[in-house]
Design a protein around this motif. Sequence first.
Motif, PDB file in Angstrom:
ATOM      1  N   HIS A   4       0.856  -1.181   0.000  1.00 17.96           N
ATOM      2  CA  HIS A   4       0.000   0.000   0.000  1.00 17.96           C
ATOM      3  C   HIS A   4       0.896   1.236   0.000  1.00 17.96           C
ATOM      4  N   LYS A   5       0.510   2.289  -0.691  1.00 14.78           N
ATOM      5  CA  LYS A   5       1.372   3.464  -0.810  1.00 14.78           C
ATOM      6  C   LYS A   5       1.640   4.159   0.519  1.00 14.78           C
ATOM      7  N   ILE A   6       0.771   3.984   1.506  1.00 19.28           N
ATOM      8  CA  ILE A   6       1.010   4.613   2.813  1.00 19.28           C
ATOM      9  C   ILE A   6       2.311   4.099   3.439  1.00 19.28           C
ATOM     10  N   TYR A   7       2.684   2.853   3.131  1.00 15.32           N
ATOM     11  CA  TYR A   7       3.889   2.260   3.718  1.00 15.32           C
ATOM     12  C   TYR A   7       5.141   3.046   3.348  1.00 15.32           C
ATOM     13  N   THR A   8       5.161   3.594   2.150  1.00 18.28           N
ATOM     14  CA  THR A   8       6.348   4.308   1.682  1.00 18.28           C
ATOM     15  C   THR A   8       6.276   5.821   1.923  1.00 18.28           C
ATOM     16  N   VAL A  14       2.495  13.070   7.142  1.00 20.88           N
ATOM     17  CA  VAL A  14       1.129  12.834   7.616  1.00 20.88           C
ATOM     18  C   VAL A  14       0.934  13.394   9.026  1.00 20.88           C
ATOM     19  N   TYR A  15       1.990  13.410   9.806  1.00 17.27           N
ATOM     20  CA  TYR A  15       1.952  13.882  11.193  1.00 17.27           C
ATOM     21  C   TYR A  15       1.258  15.240  11.353  1.00 17.27           C
ATOM     22  N   ASP A  56       9.697   6.410   6.640  1.00 13.77           N
ATOM     23  CA  ASP A  56       8.409   5.998   6.078  1.00 13.77           C
ATOM     24  C   ASP A  56       7.602   5.236   7.134  1.00 13.77           C
ATOM     25  N   PHE A  57       6.309   5.106   6.891  1.00 15.99           N
ATOM     26  CA  PHE A  57       5.402   4.469   7.852  1.00 15.99           C
ATOM     27  C   PHE A  57       5.843   3.054   8.209  1.00 15.99           C
ATOM     28  N   GLU A  58       6.203   2.269   7.197  1.00 16.67           N
ATOM     29  CA  GLU A  58       6.577   0.885   7.460  1.00 16.67           C
ATOM     30  C   GLU A  58       7.781   0.814   8.398  1.00 16.67           C
ATOM     31  N   GLU A  87      -5.804  -7.912   8.906  1.00 19.97           N
ATOM     32  CA  GLU A  87      -4.844  -9.006   9.045  1.00 19.97           C
ATOM     33  C   GLU A  87      -3.403  -8.572   8.856  1.00 19.97           C
ATOM     34  N   GLU A  88      -3.148  -7.637   7.952  1.00 16.00           N
ATOM     35  CA  GLU A  88      -1.777  -7.225   7.668  1.00 16.00           C
ATOM     36  C   GLU A  88      -1.255  -6.408   8.854  1.00 16.00           C
ATOM     37  N   PRO A  89      -0.191  -6.852   9.502  1.00 15.19           N
ATOM     38  CA  PRO A  89       0.281  -6.226  10.740  1.00 15.19           C
ATOM     39  C   PRO A  89       0.619  -4.730  10.648  1.00 15.19           C
ATOM     40  N   THR A  90       1.327  -4.322   9.610  1.00 16.29           N
ATOM     41  CA  THR A  90       1.698  -2.903   9.507  1.00 16.29           C
ATOM     42  C   THR A  90       0.465  -2.033   9.306  1.00 16.29           C
TER      43      THR A  90
END
Length: 116
Positions: A4-8, A14-15, A56-58, A87-90
């Motif tokens: 997902h693009k949020i991970y990168t 975003v903060y 990054d978020f991840e 289900e996806e942990p991150t």
Amino acid sequence: MTKHKIYTMSFATVYPHYITKAEKKGRSKAEVDEIIRWLTGYTQEEFEEQLEKQTDFETFFEHAPQMNTSRELIKGIICGVRVEEIEEPTMREIRYLDKLIDELAKGKKMEKILRN
């Protein structure tokens, strides 16, 4: 599988939106920071370093010193999805934070947000 693009995305980009959302409802940056520290185990200094590094978020969640075990008490719907069913942990960690910021903006007391 494509991430997902949020991970990168940089957490630092975003903060400010978390802060704006809270401040519009009469809450503070300090409360947003407290929530983030509670969830991740970062000290304020470590958290600010992550912001400066444009982490990054991840990576932000992967390197969190100590994810709070009480975060599993966070329940409810965020972005149309039940947090506890992700289900996806991150992604679950990201949505936990989103849910906590929503609770702050809705006027919930910090003791309840932090599951005390």
